[in-house]
Enzyme design. Structure first.
Site, mmCIF file in Angstrom:
data_model
loop_
_atom_site.group_PDB
_atom_site.id
_atom_site.type_symbol
_atom_site.label_atom_id
_atom_site.label_comp_id
_atom_site.label_asym_id
_atom_site.label_seq_id
_atom_site.Cartn_x
_atom_site.Cartn_y
_atom_site.Cartn_z
ATOM 1 N N ASP A 197 -7.521 -7.559 45.078
ATOM 2 C CA ASP A 197 -7.111 -8.257 44.254
ATOM 3 C C ASP A 197 -7.253 -9.773 44.612
ATOM 4 O O ASP A 197 -7.038 -10.321 45.512
ATOM 5 C CB ASP A 197 -5.376 -8.238 44.748
ATOM 6 C CG ASP A 197 -4.522 -8.993 43.818
ATOM 7 O OD1 ASP A 197 -5.088 -9.631 43.181
ATOM 8 O OD2 ASP A 197 -3.428 -8.926 43.958
ATOM 9 N N LYS B 283 -5.158 -18.262 36.529
ATOM 10 C CA LYS B 283 -4.989 -19.163 37.758
ATOM 11 C C LYS B 283 -6.552 -20.034 37.630
ATOM 12 O O LYS B 283 -6.277 -21.046 37.433
ATOM 13 C CB LYS B 283 -4.856 -18.323 38.911
ATOM 14 C CG LYS B 283 -3.453 -17.841 39.012
ATOM 15 C CD LYS B 283 -3.354 -16.861 40.291
ATOM 16 C CE LYS B 283 -2.032 -15.998 40.160
ATOM 17 N NZ LYS B 283 -0.946 -16.637 40.168
ATOM 18 N N TRP C 158 2.273 -10.298 47.717
ATOM 19 C CA TRP C 158 1.480 -9.517 46.378
ATOM 20 C C TRP C 158 1.030 -8.281 47.058
ATOM 21 O O TRP C 158 0.906 -6.943 46.419
ATOM 22 C CB TRP C 158 0.463 -10.458 45.567
ATOM 23 C CG TRP C 158 1.195 -11.443 45.161
ATOM 24 C CD1 TRP C 158 1.018 -12.769 45.285
ATOM 25 C CD2 TRP C 158 2.067 -11.238 44.233
ATOM 26 N NE1 TRP C 158 2.069 -13.427 44.410
ATOM 27 C CE2 TRP C 158 2.467 -12.663 43.759
ATOM 28 C CE3 TRP C 158 2.685 -10.277 43.339
ATOM 29 C CZ2 TRP C 158 3.531 -12.869 42.875
ATOM 30 C CZ3 TRP C 158 3.477 -10.425 42.200
ATOM 31 C CH2 TRP C 158 4.005 -11.790 41.820
#
Length: 368
Positions: A175, A199, A106
Site C-alpha cells: 500500500d 495525496k 492502515w
C-alpha cells in the site's frame, strides 16, 4: 487585514499544484474543443479513451513499469484494496494464508479485513506503539504464504519504510497510498502496488493498482466482479463507469511531476522539506517531540507533540490557532493520536514548508 495565502498541510485529500487547478479550471466547460466538460463525457468515448491511455502511459514512464504489469484505475480507495488484495491473491497457494507487517493504523486495518478471506500471520511481535519498524531479523515469514503485505508509509503515525522488505520469493504487496511517486521505486520487486490518488498524484475518487500479469485470474469465487483484477484488466478499467474526472486530474498531476523532474526530483525536494521540520524538532530541547524512531521517520507525514512528550493540550491549541492565523491549515494530528501533523506531499513547496518552519521557530522562542 490582507488575505493570507492558504497553505494546506492536509493528510489527504491534499494540496494540488496550482497550475493543475488552473488548467482544470480553463478546461472545465470545454475540454480540448469538444464543447463539453470531462464531467459530462462518456467513459466509452474516444476523447475519454485518450485521457485514460495518457494517464497510464505517464504512470508507466514515471515509474518505469515493466510490460508484464497491468495498470488499473479503480474505485473504493485504499480501503477497497484491503478487501481486493486478499480476494484476488490469498488463493494463489492452497493454504490460503498471507503474511502481514503491521506498523500502523492502515496496515492493521488491512490485516483485519484479510482475516475474512483466509489465515493472516502478522510476521513480527505485536508493537506497543506504532513508532518503529520491527527489525527484519525478528520477522517470521511463512514460505507457503500467498503474499507478504506492508504499508510503505503510515499516514497517521508518520512511519515510513526506507527499504523494500525481502520476502524470499513470496509475492510482495504494498500500500503506497501516501508516498506514491514521492521517490523512485523498483516496480519489478513487487507483485502488486496500490495507491489512492488523493495525496501525491491527484484528487479523491481513483485508486491506482499496478499488478503483475501472472497474478491475475486467481480470485476467490466470492470476489465481487468489480474487485476482480482480471476482469478490470481485460476491460482496460472500464468494466463499469470509472471515476473519469479523477483520472483526468491525475493525468494533469502526472504531467506536472514529469515536467518537474520526475520521482527523483520529488524525492530530493521531499527530503529537503522533511529535514527542515525534523531539524527544528531535534534542536528544540524537547519542546517539539516526534515519537517515531529516527530511522523510519516519514518524509510525507511529520507528527509531533508540543510542550512535552505526551503533548500540552493548551499549547497545541495555541500552536494550531497561531498557524491558522498565518493561513496554515490542516495541521491537527489524526484524531486517534492527537498532537500536530504536517503532511508534506509533492505539491507542498519548499516555501510552504519554510513558512511552517519559521512559525515553529518563532513559537518555540515565545514559549521557552
Amino acid at each position: 487585514m490582507e488575505h493570507k495565502q492558504t497553505i494546506n498541510f492536509g493528510a489527504g485529500p491534499a494540496k494540488l499544484p496550482p497550475s493543475v487547478l488552473l488548467q482544470a479550471q480553463n478546461e472545465l466547460l470545454n475540454y480540448s474543443g469538444t464543447g463539453i466538460s470531462v464531467l459530462e463525457m462518456s467513459h466509452r468515448s474516444s476523447d475519454f479513451n485518450k485521457i485514460i491511455n495518457k494517464t497510464e502511459s505517464l504512470l508507466r514512464e514515471l515509474l518505469n513499469i515493466p510490460d508484464n504489469y497491468k495498470v488499473l484505475f479503480l474505485q473504493g480507495g485504499g480501503s477497497g484494496q484491503f478487501s481486493s488484495v486478499p480476494l484476488n491473491l490469498i488463493g494463489l497457494k492452497e493454504d490460503r494464508c498471507a503474511d502481514y507487517l503491521v506498523t500502523g493504523t492502515w496496515s492493521a486495518k488491512a490485516a483485519k479485513e484479510a482475516e475474512k478471506y483466509g489465515k493472516v500471520n502478522v510476521v513480527h511481535p505485536k508493537l506497543d506503539s506504532y513508532t518503529k519498524i520491527p527489525d527484519p531479523s525478528s520477522w517470521t515469514l511463512n514460505p507457503s504464504a500467498s503474499y507478504v503485505y506492508y504499508c510503505s508509509n503510515e499516514t497517521v503515525h508518520g512511519v515510513e519504510y526506507n527499504f523494500t522488505p525481502e520476502t524470499n520469493g513470496v509475492v510482495l504487496v504494498s500500500d503506497m497510498s501516501s508516498n506514491f511517486l514521492s521517490r523512485p521505486v523498483d516496480v519489478s520487486k513487487f507483485g502488486l502496488i496500490f495507491a489512492g490518488a488523493q495525496k501525491n498524484v491527484g484528487c479523491a475518487g481513483v485508486t491506482v493498482v499496478i499488478v503483475r500479469e501472472d497474478l491475475l485470474g486467481h480470485a476467490l469465487k466470492e470476489c465481487p466482479i468489480v474487485l476482480d483484477y482480471k476482469v478490470q484488466a481485460e476491460m482496460n478499467s472500464l468494466y463499469n463507469t470509472p471515476p473519469c474526472f479523477s483520472i483526468y486530474i491525475m493525468s494533469l498531476v502526472l504531467e506536472w511531476i514529469k515536467n518537474n523532474g520526475g520521482s527523483a526530483a520529488m524525492e530530493m525536494l521531499n527530503k529537503q522539506k522533511s529535514s527542515m521540520i525534523y531539524d527544528i524538532i531535534n534542536a528544540s530541547n524537547g519542546f517539539y517531540v516526534c515519537p517515531v524512531d529516527t530511522a523510519c521517520r516519514s518524509r510525507m507525514n511529520v507528527p509531533f507533540r508540543v510542550g512535552r512528550k505526551e503533548g500540552d493540550e493548551a499549547l497545541e491549541k495555541e500552536f494550531l490557532d497561531g498557524a491558522s492565523k498565518r493561513g496554515m491549515i490542516s495541521l491537527k494530528g489524526h484524531r486517534s493520536v492527537g498532537g500536530i501533523r504536517a503532511s508534506l506531499y509533492n505539491a507542498v513547496t519548499l516555501e510552504d514548508t519554510k513558512a511552517l518552519a519559521d512559525y515553529m521557530k518563532e513559537f518555540l522562542k515565545d514559549h521557552q
